[in-house]
Design a protein around this motif. Structure first.
Motif, PDB file in Angstrom:
ATOM      1  N   PRO A 196      16.105 -10.920  10.735  1.00 48.26           N
ATOM      2  CA  PRO A 196      16.244 -10.815   9.532  1.00 48.26           C
ATOM      3  C   PRO A 196      16.070 -12.045   8.407  1.00 48.26           C
ATOM      4  O   PRO A 196      15.867 -11.986   7.105  1.00 48.26           O
ATOM      5  CB  PRO A 196      17.692 -10.305   9.355  1.00 48.26           C
ATOM      6  N   ARG A 197      16.126 -13.201   8.903  1.00 48.70           N
ATOM      7  CA  ARG A 197      15.841 -14.313   8.187  1.00 48.70           C
ATOM      8  C   ARG A 197      16.881 -14.286   7.178  1.00 48.70           C
ATOM      9  O   ARG A 197      18.218 -14.319   7.283  1.00 48.70           O
ATOM     10  CB  ARG A 197      14.539 -14.458   7.691  1.00 48.70           C
ATOM     11  N   ASP A 198      16.420 -14.480   5.835  1.00 52.65           N
ATOM     12  CA  ASP A 198      17.412 -14.623   4.504  1.00 52.65           C
ATOM     13  C   ASP A 198      17.950 -13.207   4.033  1.00 52.65           C
ATOM     14  O   ASP A 198      18.602 -13.103   2.879  1.00 52.65           O
ATOM     15  CB  ASP A 198      16.851 -15.335   3.470  1.00 52.65           C
ATOM     16  N   GLU A 199      17.303 -11.826   4.643  1.00 54.36           N
ATOM     17  CA  GLU A 199      17.720 -10.875   4.047  1.00 54.36           C
ATOM     18  C   GLU A 199      18.742 -10.031   5.243  1.00 54.36           C
ATOM     19  O   GLU A 199      19.185 -10.557   6.161  1.00 54.36           O
ATOM     20  CB  GLU A 199      16.543  -9.877   4.320  1.00 54.36           C
ATOM     21  N   GLU A 200      19.446  -9.102   4.583  1.00 57.28           N
ATOM     22  CA  GLU A 200      20.631  -8.266   5.373  1.00 57.28           C
ATOM     23  C   GLU A 200      19.886  -7.246   6.074  1.00 57.28           C
ATOM     24  O   GLU A 200      19.029  -6.600   5.935  1.00 57.28           O
ATOM     25  CB  GLU A 200      21.469  -7.573   4.326  1.00 57.28           C
ATOM     26  N   ILE A 201      20.310  -7.038   7.267  1.00 55.09           N
ATOM     27  CA  ILE A 201      19.888  -6.104   8.296  1.00 55.09           C
ATOM     28  C   ILE A 201      19.540  -4.809   7.565  1.00 55.09           C
ATOM     29  O   ILE A 201      18.809  -4.124   7.564  1.00 55.09           O
ATOM     30  CB  ILE A 201      20.787  -5.992   9.502  1.00 55.09           C
ATOM     31  N   ARG A 202      20.881  -4.492   6.726  1.00 58.55           N
ATOM     32  CA  ARG A 202      21.037  -3.192   6.203  1.00 58.55           C
ATOM     33  C   ARG A 202      19.877  -2.838   5.283  1.00 58.55           C
ATOM     34  O   ARG A 202      19.418  -1.839   5.257  1.00 58.55           O
ATOM     35  CB  ARG A 202      22.372  -3.118   5.742  1.00 58.55           C
ATOM     36  N   ASP A 203      19.593  -4.017   4.368  1.00 60.51           N
ATOM     37  CA  ASP A 203      18.599  -3.741   3.550  1.00 60.51           C
ATOM     38  C   ASP A 203      17.091  -3.582   4.154  1.00 60.51           C
ATOM     39  O   ASP A 203      16.394  -2.717   3.566  1.00 60.51           O
ATOM     40  CB  ASP A 203      18.646  -4.975   2.692  1.00 60.51           C
ATOM     41  N   ILE A 204      16.877  -4.205   5.047  1.00 59.69           N
ATOM     42  CA  ILE A 204      15.647  -4.112   5.839  1.00 59.69           C
ATOM     43  C   ILE A 204      15.586  -2.597   6.407  1.00 59.69           C
ATOM     44  O   ILE A 204      14.513  -1.922   6.163  1.00 59.69           O
ATOM     45  CB  ILE A 204      15.409  -5.113   6.974  1.00 59.69           C
ATOM     46  N   ASN A 205      16.721  -2.306   7.131  1.00 59.72           N
ATOM     47  CA  ASN A 205      16.710  -0.644   7.491  1.00 59.72           C
ATOM     48  C   ASN A 205      16.742   0.266   6.541  1.00 59.72           C
ATOM     49  O   ASN A 205      16.111   1.227   6.982  1.00 59.72           O
ATOM     50  CB  ASN A 205      17.988  -0.713   8.656  1.00 59.72           C
ATOM     51  N   ASN A 206      17.104  -0.025   5.476  1.00 60.50           N
ATOM     52  CA  ASN A 206      16.924   0.914   4.570  1.00 60.50           C
ATOM     53  C   ASN A 206      15.483   1.283   3.949  1.00 60.50           C
ATOM     54  O   ASN A 206      15.080   2.344   3.634  1.00 60.50           O
ATOM     55  CB  ASN A 206      17.763   0.769   3.062  1.00 60.50           C
ATOM     56  N   ASP A 207      14.593   0.166   4.095  1.00 61.76           N
ATOM     57  CA  ASP A 207      13.351   0.083   3.666  1.00 61.76           C
ATOM     58  C   ASP A 207      12.602   0.918   5.025  1.00 61.76           C
ATOM     59  O   ASP A 207      11.819   1.765   4.576  1.00 61.76           O
ATOM     60  CB  ASP A 207      12.778  -1.163   3.558  1.00 61.76           C
ATOM     61  N   ILE A 208      12.894   0.898   6.163  1.00 64.65           N
ATOM     62  CA  ILE A 208      12.511   1.352   7.213  1.00 64.65           C
ATOM     63  C   ILE A 208      12.692   2.916   7.100  1.00 64.65           C
ATOM     64  O   ILE A 208      11.768   3.917   7.469  1.00 64.65           O
ATOM     65  CB  ILE A 208      12.846   1.090   8.461  1.00 64.65           C
ATOM     66  N   LYS A 209      14.008   3.256   6.513  1.00 57.49           N
ATOM     67  CA  LYS A 209      14.355   4.742   6.472  1.00 57.49           C
ATOM     68  C   LYS A 209      13.329   5.517   5.404  1.00 57.49           C
ATOM     69  O   LYS A 209      13.300   6.416   5.337  1.00 57.49           O
ATOM     70  CB  LYS A 209      15.814   4.901   6.228  1.00 57.49           C
ATOM     71  N   ILE A 210      12.833   4.712   4.334  1.00 57.04           N
ATOM     72  CA  ILE A 210      11.879   5.425   3.422  1.00 57.04           C
ATOM     73  C   ILE A 210      10.887   6.104   4.254  1.00 57.04           C
ATOM     74  O   ILE A 210      10.276   6.956   3.875  1.00 57.04           O
ATOM     75  CB  ILE A 210      11.275   4.335   2.443  1.00 57.04           C
ATOM     76  N   GLY A 211      10.064   4.912   4.946  1.00 61.55           N
ATOM     77  CA  GLY A 211       9.207   5.615   6.073  1.00 61.55           C
ATOM     78  C   GLY A 211       9.502   6.558   6.884  1.00 61.55           C
ATOM     79  O   GLY A 211       8.711   7.619   7.144  1.00 61.55           O
ATOM     80  N   LEU A 212      10.691   6.400   7.345  1.00 57.96           N
ATOM     81  CA  LEU A 212      11.037   7.757   8.374  1.00 57.96           C
ATOM     82  C   LEU A 212      11.086   9.018   7.570  1.00 57.96           C
ATOM     83  O   LEU A 212      10.914  10.053   8.066  1.00 57.96           O
ATOM     84  CB  LEU A 212      12.577   7.129   8.960  1.00 57.96           C
ATOM     85  N   ALA A 213      11.613   8.956   6.202  1.00 63.72           N
ATOM     86  CA  ALA A 213      11.905  10.024   5.679  1.00 63.72           C
ATOM     87  C   ALA A 213      10.398  10.726   5.549  1.00 63.72           C
ATOM     88  O   ALA A 213      10.244  12.073   5.412  1.00 63.72           O
ATOM     89  CB  ALA A 213      12.447   9.676   4.188  1.00 63.72           C
ATOM     90  N   LYS A 214       9.245  10.000   5.333  1.00 60.25           N
ATOM     91  CA  LYS A 214       8.121  10.537   5.100  1.00 60.25           C
ATOM     92  C   LYS A 214       7.825  11.496   6.347  1.00 60.25           C
ATOM     93  O   LYS A 214       6.826  12.485   6.214  1.00 60.25           O
ATOM     94  CB  LYS A 214       7.067   9.596   4.959  1.00 60.25           C
TER      95      LYS A 214
END
Length: 489
Positions: free
Chosen positions: A408-426
């Motif tokens: 995750p480096r400097d980002e929050e895990i939850r924020d990264i996974n929220n982005d992934i969920k946008i793709g999952l929703a498609k």
């Protein structure tokens, strides 16, 4: 070593100074120049070494290698050699400085778009099964026996490359297997080396852009250079670009194929799936008539196996050793099978973008798993588009995504996974979230059903997680071993 000896096989013009002086090292980074060293002024995309000549001279450089005159006064005791291409000169000088170690090794170089890393490890496995000591250089780093060295590039700069070769010879290695990238060929990193065996796996558009190759034609041309500096060429007869690769070749050619007449041909190809172990099996005709098994899934494994078999056969390795080596081979982080249970399969793979993830999941679906379960996250401080794409492809191809921590480096895990969920929703993909990666792995293993495939994506060969500027040790193999112990498996 005297400067004259270092330059013995180099074409140059001596603009000033004498050649019989002793040289302690060859340097191409002005910050590392010391007394009695040569400074090679290489021209890069961003930095021109000629701009640092004054600094190098002040630090005591005994000689300079330049492509053009420089507008500063250079002391008379500093030798100046002019060459047509400083990168090429670095390669020729480095080989001499380290005593031409490549000539003391059987050198095997692979070029191609896909499969280089896996195939180098397969060849290494077979040669070691035959009792040979082998060095390896490539994407994952360099291996000298069991010692691992980091590498900045798939094909290291020529100085580092010959330094590695010398270390390999000194350690008793007989062979070196290495990935030869198009950039490595273009930038003269392997200039002057005559490979015993040059290998072409396949070619597809890649590495085309402002800082790499201007066009696909240039990309192909750079790949083809390998077959003008090897003794024996081994090429994929099924690849649509093979004629472009072997154009103007100067080596003896050997071919492999799954579709047409060649020196080594595969047939009766089948998928191996038994007791949690998957892979491929096939027969060969031509220079080898055998039945082979490899525990790396996917039809591409047959091509990689053919490369390995033909190369090692030409190198004089017995059929028995070749087949044993193939059967045993495991490539760290590349569709790597980790034994857990006879009822389900656990795989580690480095795939961390849409293309590589689609390739891996499509390959695994050919084995018709009961469920295909993906454990993955996304890299922090990286493109969000990659996360959307990862989510969309796993949603499309997997039965369940378990979103967790990667780097995750400097980002929050939850924020990264929220982005992934946008793709999952498609793609209406099912998912759950477990932030701790070991806990995510445990959840999947604990709840696995007979016939399931669990694939851990993104970490591959890495043995760390980067969180808030700190690298923490994390190896998925160790995590799996701990889970097995906790679950009494």
């Amino acid at each position: 070593m005297k400067l004259a000896e270092i330059c013995e096989e180099l074409t140059y013009t001596c603009l000033q100074g004498e050649m019989e002086k002793e040289i302690s090292d060859i340097i191409y980074d002005s910050r590392k120049v010391e007394k009695d060293t040569i400074f090679v002024c290489m021209v890069g995309a961003v930095v021109d070494g000629h701009d640092f000549v004054e600094d190098a001279v002040k630090k005591g450089a005994a000689a300079l290698v330049v492509e053009h005159a420089v507008e500063i006064d250079i002391p008379e005791n500093c030798t100046v050699l002019q060459v047509e291409d400083a990168r090429y000169a670095l390669a020729i000088m480095s080989a001499a400085f380290f005593g031409h170690p490549d000539r003391e090794l059987t050198t095997i170089g692979l070029t191609g778009t896909k499969g280089k890393t896996t195939t180098t490890y397969m060849i290494k496995s077979v040669l070691e099964e035959a009792g040979k000591k082998v060095g390896l250089i490539g994407t994952i780093g360099a291996l000298i026996g069991e010692e691992k060295l980091p590498a900045k590039n798939t094909t290291p700069e020529s100085y580092e490359l010959h330094k590695m070769f010398r270390a390999m010879v000194d350690a008793g290695c007989e062979y070196v297997v290495m990935e030869v990238s198009s950039q490595g060929l273009k930038m003269h990193r392997v200039a002057g080396i005559v490979f015993d065996y040059g290998i072409f796996t396949n070619l597809s558009p890649d590495h085309i852009g402002p800082n790499e190759h201007a066009s696909f034609e240039e990309y192909q041309e750079c790949k083809s250079l390998l077959f003008r500096q090897c003794k024996e060429g081994i090429v994929n007869a099924d690849d649509e670009h093979v004629d472009g690769i072997i154009k103007n070749h100067t080596c003896k050619l050997h071919t492999f194929s799954c579709k047409k007449d060649a020196d080594l041909m595969a047939g009766a190809v089948g998928y191996l799936d038994e007791e949690g172990q998957i892979g491929m099996h096939f027969t060969t005709t031509g220079c080898m008539n055998v039945y082979a098994v490899v525990h790396i899934p996917g039809s591409f494994s047959v091509y990689n196996s053919l490369v390995t078999m033909l190369t090692c056969h030409l190198a004089g390795i017995s059929d028995e050793a070749i087949l044993r080596g193939l059967d045993k081979v495991k490539v760290r982080g590349r569709v790597e099978l980790v034994p857990v249970s006879k009822d389900f399969t656990v795989i580690i793979d480095y795939a961390h973008n849409e293309v590589s993830t689609r390739s891996v999941l499509t390959t695994l679906k050919e084995y018709h798993p009961k469920r295909l379960i993906c454990v993955y996250g996304g890299g922090g401080n990286r493109s969000k588009l990659r996360r959307y794409d990862m989510g969309e492809v796993t949603g499309e191809l997997a039965d369940l995504s378990v979103l967790t921590c990667d780097n995750p480096r400097d980002e929050e895990i939850r924020d990264i996974n929220n982005d992934i969920k946008i793709g999952l929703a498609k793609s209406n993909g099912k998912y759950i979230e477990i932030d701790d990666r070991k806990a995510a792995i445990k959840y999947c293993i604990e709840n696995a059903k007979k016939g399931d495939m669990i694939v851990l994506l993104g970490k591959g060969h890495e043995d760390y997680q980067e969180i808030k500027g700190v690298k923490y040790h994390f190896d998925e193999r160790e995590a799996i071993a701990e889970v097995k112990k906790e679950l009494n498996l």
